[in-house]
Design a protein around this motif. Structure first.
Motif, short mmCIF file in Angstrom:
data_model
loop_
_atom_site.label_atom_id
_atom_site.label_comp_id
_atom_site.label_asym_id
_atom_site.label_seq_id
_atom_site.Cartn_x
_atom_site.Cartn_y
_atom_site.Cartn_z
N SER A 210 0.93 -1.28 0.06
CA SER A 210 0.13 0.12 -0.05
C SER A 210 0.83 1.37 -0.02
N ARG A 211 2.19 1.05 0.32
CA ARG A 211 2.88 2.08 0.20
C ARG A 211 4.08 2.36 -0.92
N ASP A 212 3.64 1.50 -1.84
CA ASP A 212 4.60 1.43 -2.94
C ASP A 212 4.53 2.80 -3.74
N TYR A 213 5.04 3.78 -3.41
CA TYR A 213 4.96 5.30 -3.96
C TYR A 213 5.59 5.12 -5.47
N LYS A 214 5.01 6.22 -6.21
CA LYS A 214 5.37 6.05 -7.45
C LYS A 214 5.99 7.68 -7.55
N ASN A 215 6.54 8.14 -8.72
CA ASN A 215 7.38 9.45 -8.79
C ASN A 215 7.90 9.92 -7.62
N ILE A 216 9.06 9.13 -7.35
CA ILE A 216 9.92 9.44 -6.10
C ILE A 216 10.54 10.78 -6.08
N ALA A 217 10.93 11.16 -7.23
CA ALA A 217 11.57 12.52 -7.49
C ALA A 217 10.47 13.61 -7.23
N HIS B 82 12.51 -2.73 -0.09
CA HIS B 82 13.56 -2.74 1.09
C HIS B 82 12.86 -1.72 2.25
N GLY B 83 12.58 -0.30 1.67
CA GLY B 83 12.52 0.74 2.65
C GLY B 83 10.86 0.42 3.26
N THR B 84 10.17 -0.21 2.75
CA THR B 84 8.80 -0.37 3.39
C THR B 84 8.96 -1.36 4.58
N CYS B 85 10.15 -2.13 4.78
CA CYS B 85 10.40 -3.33 5.71
C CYS B 85 10.97 -2.77 6.90
N TYR B 86 11.44 -1.43 6.91
CA TYR B 86 11.92 -0.69 7.95
C TYR B 86 10.86 -0.52 9.24
N SER C 228 1.90 14.24 9.26
CA SER C 228 3.05 13.86 8.30
C SER C 228 2.13 13.80 6.86
N PRO C 229 2.83 14.39 6.03
CA PRO C 229 2.45 14.31 4.53
C PRO C 229 2.66 12.81 4.05
N THR C 230 1.64 12.44 3.39
CA THR C 230 2.02 11.20 2.64
C THR C 230 3.26 11.08 1.96
N GLY C 231 3.77 9.78 2.25
CA GLY C 231 5.29 9.74 1.75
C GLY C 231 6.34 10.33 2.50
N ALA C 232 6.01 11.03 3.64
CA ALA C 232 7.18 11.56 4.44
C ALA C 232 8.35 10.39 4.74
N GLU C 233 7.78 9.09 5.08
CA GLU C 233 8.50 8.00 5.68
C GLU C 233 9.51 7.86 4.54
N ALA C 234 9.01 7.79 3.54
CA ALA C 234 9.99 7.53 2.00
C ALA C 234 10.94 8.72 1.76
N VAL C 235 10.59 9.73 1.87
CA VAL C 235 11.79 10.80 1.61
C VAL C 235 12.66 10.79 2.76
#
Length: 247
Positions: free
Chosen positions: A79-86, A123-127, A139-146
């Motif tokens: 559910s957190r497989d974010y797109k457009n990382i840039a 990998h990132g979603t497993c932390y 927190s905004p959506t995707g803040a943990e990915a940032v």
């Protein structure tokens, strides 16, 4: 090598035990104690044919949370497989991190965005310390990915593999070959005594290095405590080629 510390804020602190060092007492708060993936591996690659790859630096592959026994899990939260990382990085004020990634986190087929999306999703979603519930509620959506990408870049900057090899007279060459012991000795000297794992393609062409850590606190702002590898290198004992980049 100094312990790495981020400039972010998780509210966790770093006074507790390091990950993988608390086996007899299960962690009560996995937002502040990385579990089960507390054996963290920072892998770099030496790609010789990637356009734009810097000639005087290795590049990023990822920052992976292996379990303490060396096993690992992947794709922990689709559910957190974010797109457009840039776009995510730019919208949350991490443009400098993005600019660095565009130089030092390159896919071999040019599709950097696809590579970043894969590393986060796999990998990132497993932390555990980057679970959405561990972040402030506003927190905004995707803040943990940032936070993940910012941390990967910061950790990478503390590991100048190319420079440590060069300091020992080990530089890319079409004619010179190196022994595994000389390569590892150079990296141990540069890092302050820590042994990485080296990977070779076809056993004799240097292609990857993996550095290992335990973590005190959160991925966001914890102390990455360096440790020596638990795995053997996959290179020959001698005759290893460290080829110049051609891209």
């Amino acid at each position: 090598m100094n312990f790495f510390q981020s400039s972010g804020s998780s509210g966790c602190g770093t006074s507790g035990p390091a990950s993988c060092q608390n086996a007899n007492t299960p962690a009560a708060d996995t937002c502040c104690y990385e579990s089960p993936g507390g054996l963290i591996m920072q892998t770099q690659v030496w790609d010789t044919d990637v356009a734009g790859s810097p000639e005087d630096s290795w590049t990023i592959h990822g920052l992976w949370p292996d379990n303490c026994d060396g096993t690992y899990i992947e794709d922990c939260d689709p559910s957190r497989d974010y797109k457009n990382i840039a776009g995510l990085l730019e919208s949350q004020g991490a443009s400098s991190t993005l600019e660095f990634m565009q130089q030092y986190w390159l896919n071999d087929d040019g599709s950097n965005e696809k590579f970043w999306e894969h590393e986060w999703a796999t990998h990132g979603t497993c932390y555990s310390t980057l679970n959405v519930d561990c972040l402030p509620s506003d927190s905004p959506t995707g803040a943990e990915a940032v936070a993940f990408f910012e941390t990967v870049v910061r950790v990478f900057k503390t590991l100048p593999t190319y420079d440590w090899l060069a300091q020992a007279g080990i530089t890319p060459s079409y004619s010179q070959t190196y022994s595994l012991s000389d390569l590892l000795s150079a990296l141990e000297a540069g890092s302050g005594g820590y042994t990485p794992t080296l990977g070779c393609s076809r056993s004799d062409k240097l292609s990857s290095v993996s550095w290992y850590f335990n973590l005190k606190g959160s991925v966001i702002d914890g102390d990455f405590v360096p440790i020596s590898t638990l795995h053997d290198s996959t290179c020959l004992s001698s005759g290893i080629q460290y080829l110049p980049k051609e891209g």
